[in-house]
Design a protein around this motif. Structure first.
Motif, mmCIF file in Angstrom:
data_model
loop_
_atom_site.group_PDB
_atom_site.id
_atom_site.type_symbol
_atom_site.label_atom_id
_atom_site.label_comp_id
_atom_site.label_asym_id
_atom_site.label_seq_id
_atom_site.Cartn_x
_atom_site.Cartn_y
_atom_site.Cartn_z
ATOM 1 N N THR B 233 4.718 14.579 3.075
ATOM 2 C CA THR B 233 4.203 14.489 2.000
ATOM 3 C C THR B 233 4.609 13.311 0.865
ATOM 4 O OG1 THR B 233 3.520 16.919 1.850
ATOM 5 C CG2 THR B 233 3.373 15.847 -0.488
ATOM 6 N N LEU B 234 5.927 13.373 0.885
ATOM 7 C CA LEU B 234 6.575 12.423 0.231
ATOM 8 C C LEU B 234 6.404 10.992 0.824
ATOM 9 C CD1 LEU B 234 10.329 14.183 -0.492
ATOM 10 C CD2 LEU B 234 8.186 13.740 -2.085
ATOM 11 N N GLN B 235 6.638 10.856 2.272
ATOM 12 C CA GLN B 235 6.257 9.512 2.818
ATOM 13 C C GLN B 235 4.931 9.072 2.388
ATOM 14 O OE1 GLN B 235 7.356 10.986 6.796
ATOM 15 N NE2 GLN B 235 9.345 9.734 6.466
ATOM 16 N N LEU B 236 3.973 9.989 2.467
ATOM 17 C CA LEU B 236 2.537 9.588 2.115
ATOM 18 C C LEU B 236 2.451 9.129 0.797
ATOM 19 C CD1 LEU B 236 0.379 12.330 4.001
ATOM 20 C CD2 LEU B 236 0.508 9.665 4.546
ATOM 21 N N GLY B 237 3.068 9.809 -0.137
ATOM 22 C CA GLY B 237 3.086 9.626 -1.722
ATOM 23 C C GLY B 237 3.780 8.191 -2.016
ATOM 24 N N THR B 238 4.791 7.964 -1.231
ATOM 25 C CA THR B 238 5.354 6.691 -1.502
ATOM 26 C C THR B 238 4.597 5.562 -0.916
ATOM 27 O OG1 THR B 238 7.390 7.874 -1.086
ATOM 28 C CG2 THR B 238 7.687 5.641 -0.967
ATOM 29 N N ALA B 239 4.050 5.720 0.187
ATOM 30 C CA ALA B 239 3.158 4.583 0.953
ATOM 31 C C ALA B 239 2.043 4.380 -0.138
ATOM 32 C CB ALA B 239 2.763 5.068 2.264
ATOM 33 N N SER B 240 1.437 5.589 -0.518
ATOM 34 C CA SER B 240 0.225 5.325 -1.160
ATOM 35 C C SER B 240 0.413 4.641 -2.624
ATOM 36 C CB SER B 240 -0.576 6.418 -1.644
ATOM 37 O OG SER B 240 0.095 7.446 -2.294
ATOM 38 N N THR B 241 1.645 5.035 -3.253
ATOM 39 C CA THR B 241 2.162 4.033 -4.612
ATOM 40 C C THR B 241 2.480 2.766 -4.101
ATOM 41 O OG1 THR B 241 3.020 6.377 -4.915
ATOM 42 C CG2 THR B 241 3.880 4.104 -6.185
ATOM 43 N N ARG B 242 3.031 2.641 -3.062
ATOM 44 C CA ARG B 242 3.274 0.968 -2.649
ATOM 45 C C ARG B 242 1.999 0.074 -2.445
ATOM 46 N NH1 ARG B 242 8.184 2.184 1.368
ATOM 47 N NH2 ARG B 242 9.686 2.732 -0.206
ATOM 48 N N ILE B 243 1.080 0.891 -1.794
ATOM 49 C CA ILE B 243 -0.338 0.416 -1.627
ATOM 50 C C ILE B 243 -0.998 -0.021 -3.027
ATOM 51 C CG2 ILE B 243 -2.863 0.495 -0.760
ATOM 52 C CD1 ILE B 243 -1.284 2.090 1.389
ATOM 53 N N ALA B 244 -1.021 0.904 -4.020
ATOM 54 C CA ALA B 244 -1.730 0.839 -5.307
ATOM 55 C C ALA B 244 -0.831 -0.351 -6.205
ATOM 56 C CB ALA B 244 -1.408 2.328 -5.742
ATOM 57 N N THR B 245 0.208 -0.446 -6.006
ATOM 58 C CA THR B 245 1.227 -1.478 -6.883
ATOM 59 C C THR B 245 0.933 -2.855 -5.970
ATOM 60 O OG1 THR B 245 3.029 -0.894 -5.566
ATOM 61 C CG2 THR B 245 2.843 -0.095 -7.850
ATOM 62 N N ALA B 246 0.909 -2.803 -4.843
ATOM 63 C CA ALA B 246 0.682 -4.075 -4.079
ATOM 64 C C ALA B 246 -0.993 -4.651 -4.337
ATOM 65 C CB ALA B 246 1.079 -4.107 -2.586
ATOM 66 N N ALA B 247 -1.816 -3.880 -4.297
ATOM 67 C CA ALA B 247 -3.510 -4.208 -4.389
ATOM 68 C C ALA B 247 -3.384 -5.232 -5.619
ATOM 69 C CB ALA B 247 -4.053 -3.076 -4.436
ATOM 70 N N PRO B 248 -3.049 -4.990 -6.880
ATOM 71 C CA PRO B 248 -3.501 -5.719 -7.964
ATOM 72 C C PRO B 248 -2.627 -7.162 -7.721
ATOM 73 C CG PRO B 248 -2.880 -3.771 -8.661
ATOM 74 C CD PRO B 248 -2.520 -3.629 -7.422
ATOM 75 N N GLN B 249 -1.504 -7.024 -7.117
ATOM 76 C CA GLN B 249 -0.875 -8.317 -7.166
ATOM 77 C C GLN B 249 -1.560 -9.249 -5.925
ATOM 78 O OE1 GLN B 249 3.106 -6.810 -5.897
ATOM 79 N NE2 GLN B 249 3.760 -6.410 -7.959
ATOM 80 N N ALA B 250 -2.192 -8.551 -5.140
ATOM 81 C CA ALA B 250 -2.820 -9.454 -3.897
ATOM 82 C C ALA B 250 -4.072 -9.994 -4.667
ATOM 83 C CB ALA B 250 -3.306 -8.365 -3.046
ATOM 84 N N ALA B 251 -4.727 -9.285 -5.715
ATOM 85 C CA ALA B 251 -5.766 -9.672 -6.290
ATOM 86 C C ALA B 251 -5.728 -11.027 -7.129
ATOM 87 C CB ALA B 251 -6.444 -8.490 -7.061
ATOM 88 N N GLU B 252 -4.528 -10.789 -7.685
ATOM 89 C CA GLU B 252 -4.085 -11.994 -8.480
ATOM 90 C C GLU B 252 -4.102 -13.244 -7.703
ATOM 91 O OE1 GLU B 252 -0.845 -10.825 -10.714
ATOM 92 O OE2 GLU B 252 -1.713 -9.162 -11.717
#
Lengths: 65, 252
Positions: B233-252
């Motif tokens: 659960t913690l690993q999935l939570g960490t992974a989804s947080t990283r994806i969420a923070t990386a997505a806006p940066q990629a969009a910029e």
């Protein structure tokens, strides 16, 4: 003690059974201990990175997590 | 604390941590008494000689092989019907232990069979149905490992476990229904045990010791399984947080 060692002509079969049982149960214990150690290490590593379970964050409902 | 309170994994972890040292002490005492009775009290059998000492391992292992599967079947009902939080954890944790005890019952039975029957193996109903039980344990372990999502894997394994439970009465009554080389039941019978008390009591003591050992192993395995799910659960939570923070940066 003499009676303990006197297992008759089939002593090899009897002792092999006890040895295999001991090895199997020992193997189960070792697997459980190693598995637990691996899991607690991985959880400790995540906690060191600041990742916490919801139940252990201890913040109020409105607090960002 | 009620039984249902233990459905909470955190409470279960605290409760089992308190229980395990007491169980360990009781198990050590039972094994000390059982092994003393096995090697110093129980006489040799008038027909089988000292090989009767194999029975003190073989019979408890065979009982536990079936008891473990029964626990898995009840846990599977808990998973499918009541969606009990610990039911799937219990079933998954029990499978390798049940496989180990089934393996022990097969191997000790085989090593007992060679000097007494003249063969390590025959394809009679009792031996074959226990071998099927062993294969089912291995199949269930494999099924749990093939799916990443423990909820989906748990449901599939629960259905398979319940289907496989039909093998339990076949194992129990195989010696009555078919003509087998394996002897009929001699302890759990309607007309009482047919074993002399000097051999029956060491057998029951060893059965108690093995049962306590099983409970300890099962609790340890359940605690590990809870930790594994927390980690996932913690690993999935960490992974989804990283994806969420990386997505806006990629969009910029």
């Amino acid at each position: 003690m003499t009676e303990l060692l006197d297992l008759g002509p089939h002593a090899g079969f009897i002792l092999t059974c006890y040895a295999i049982t001991l090895a199997t149960i020992g193997g189960l214990f070792a697997w459980l201990v190693i598995d637990r150690s691996r899991l607690t290490d991985a959880l400790a590593k995540l906690e060191a990175e600041g990742v916490r379970r919801r139940s252990s964050r201890g913040g109020s409902a409105g607090e960002p997590t | 604390m009620g039984l249902m309170d233990l459905a909470n994994p955190t409470r279960f972890m605290a409760f089992s941590a308190r229980l395990l040292p007491w169980l360990g002490a009781a198990c050590a005492l039972a094994f000390a008494a059982g092994l003393y009775m096995t090697f110093f009290v129980a006489p040799d059998d008038y027909q089988q000689g000292a090989t009767v000492k194999i029975m003190f391992l073989h019979v408890p292992a065979a009982w536990l092989a079936m008891m473990c599967y029964s626990i898995m079947a009840v846990s599977s009902l808990g998973t499918l019907v009541w969606k009990h939080p610990l039911a799937d954890v219990s079933a998954r944790a029990a499978a390798p232990i049940g496989a180990a005890f089934t393996f022990l019952s097969l191997v000790t039975g085989s090593l007992w069979g060679k000097p007494m029957w003249g063969t390590y193996w025959v394809w009679d109903a009792r031996l074959t149905s226990v071998l099927v039980l062993f294969v089912m344990y291995l199949g269930l372990i494999a099924l749990w490992r093939t799916m990443d999502d423990p909820i989906r894997a748990g449901k599939a394994a629960a259905i398979l476990t319940l289907v496989g439970a039909v093998n339990l009465p076949i194992i129990k009554f195989s010696v009555d229904w078919w003509n087998t080389l394996h002897q009929p039941a001699s302890v759990i019978r309607l007309d009482g045990p047919t074993i002399h008390p000097t051999i029956l009591w060491p057998l029951l003591t060893m059965a108690l010791a093995f049962t306590l050992l099983f409970v300890i192993l099962h609790l340890l395995a359940m605690r590990n399984e809870i930790l594994r799910r927390r980690l996932r659960t913690l690993q999935l939570g960490t992974a989804s947080t990283r994806i969420a923070t990386a997505a806006p940066q990629a969009a910029e």
